[in-house]
Enzyme design. Structure first.
Site, PDB file in Angstrom:
ATOM      1  N   THR A  24      35.988  42.432  21.239  1.00 34.97           N
ATOM      2  CA  THR A  24      35.712  41.335  20.584  1.00 34.97           C
ATOM      3  C   THR A  24      36.769  40.883  19.379  1.00 34.97           C
ATOM      4  O   THR A  24      37.053  39.754  19.214  1.00 34.97           O
ATOM      5  CB  THR A  24      34.366  41.042  19.804  1.00 34.97           C
ATOM      6  OG1 THR A  24      34.165  42.597  19.082  1.00 34.97           O
ATOM      7  CG2 THR A  24      33.008  41.485  20.777  1.00 34.97           C
ATOM      8  N   HIS A 117      32.985  50.089  34.141  1.00 30.51           N
ATOM      9  CA  HIS A 117      32.360  48.907  34.811  1.00 30.51           C
ATOM     10  C   HIS A 117      33.307  48.221  35.787  1.00 30.51           C
ATOM     11  O   HIS A 117      33.305  47.016  35.998  1.00 30.51           O
ATOM     12  CB  HIS A 117      31.778  47.772  33.952  1.00 30.51           C
ATOM     13  CG  HIS A 117      30.683  48.342  33.110  1.00 30.51           C
ATOM     14  ND1 HIS A 117      30.040  48.314  32.047  1.00 30.51           N
ATOM     15  CD2 HIS A 117      29.694  49.355  33.694  1.00 30.51           C
ATOM     16  CE1 HIS A 117      29.147  48.636  31.792  1.00 30.51           C
ATOM     17  NE2 HIS A 117      28.859  49.541  32.774  1.00 30.51           N
ATOM     18  N   CYS A 128      37.128  43.234  54.931  1.00 24.21           N
ATOM     19  CA  CYS A 128      37.993  44.235  55.249  1.00 24.21           C
ATOM     20  C   CYS A 128      38.573  45.192  54.295  1.00 24.21           C
ATOM     21  O   CYS A 128      39.105  46.287  54.542  1.00 24.21           O
ATOM     22  CB  CYS A 128      39.228  43.446  55.841  1.00 24.21           C
ATOM     23  SG  CYS A 128      40.294  42.667  54.797  1.00 24.21           S
TER      24      CYS A 128
HETATM   25 ZN    ZN Z   1      39.593  40.555  54.458  1.00 21.43          ZN
END
Ligand code: ZN
Length: 236
Positions: A24, A117, A128
């Site tokens: 922050t 995260h 893919c």
């Molecule tokens: Zn792809």
């Protein structure tokens, strides 16, 4: 500050665990405490817009929100980021574990950063698996696509998604081996912070946060102040 300085001077294996408060000070708002900022423009609360179901059902709106409110690519590392990088370089700190996705620790020079995260700088095709840089998300308007036609999404953990088990295991290993754990800029209310803190067995638990946390009673030292201000005073 004197106590913190002597803890750092004596420690040989510091681990830092940080939350939104670390960033922050670099101008990146904590969306959890800033619902009001978004309510004028968006009809959903930020936590819903950053959820897996929302990403699936409202993909275009997800990316609109993500680009305008979550990405802060011009943000610069703050005092805490810089001092943590210096502690690692000095051989005193083994890992930074962060709940932030902004890449600011790496920008400051930290090498061993565990991003619980994920990171906005990594993106991949849901079909893919091909990896893409941040420019692919920024440069295209609308929904970013892969050459194969699949949607390219950020490698960040959305609400309703699991954390990466390897990163969690690695974080647990660093925390249980540390002699000092410094927790900064987090109220320790967000999963999995609290569970990880309980693994700490070292000598010094230091909590630096503007407001009290449920773990203050367990800590050797609690500093209720901004993390950048505290770290700016530390000598290495
Ligand atoms: Zn792809």
């Amino acid at each position: 500050m004197k106590t913190l300085q002597s803890i750092i001077d004596e420690s040989e294996n510091i681990v830092f665990f940080g939350g939104a408060g670390v960033s922050t000070e670099s101008g990146i708002p904590d969306f959890r405490s800033a619902d009001g900022l978004y309510s004028e423009r968006y009809e959903y609360p930020p936590e819903e817009m950053l959820s897996h179901p929302f990403f699936i059902r409202h993909t275009a709106e997800f990316f609109d929100f993500y680009r305008s409110k979550i990405l802060h690519l011009d943000a610069k590392p703050g005092e805490a980021h810089k001092k943590l990088a210096a502690l690692e370089k000095a051989g005193k700190l083994s890992a930074v574990i962060t709940q932030n996705i902004d890449g600011l620790h790496q920008k400051a020079g930290s090498v061993n950063v565990l991003e619980l995260h994920g990171s906005v700088y990594r993106n991949y095709c849901v079909k893919c698996g091909r990896g893409y840089g941040i420019e692919h998300i920024v440069d295209c308007g609308g929904i970013p696509e892969c050459a194969c036609g699949g949607v390219v999404r950020p490698d960040v953990v959305l609400y309703g998604e699991n954390l990466d088990p390897d990163t969690m295991e690695s974080a647990a290993g660093y925390i249980s081996a540390a002699d000092t754990l410094i927790v900064g800029g987090t109220s320790l209310s967000v999963y999995p912070a609290a569970g990880l803190i309980r693994l700490f067995r070292g000598a010094n638990l230091v909590l630096i946060n503007k407001t009290p946390t449920p773990y203050d009673g367990r800590a050797n030292l609690v500093i209720n102040s901004g993390i950048g201000e505290v770290f700016s005073k530390i000598r290495i």
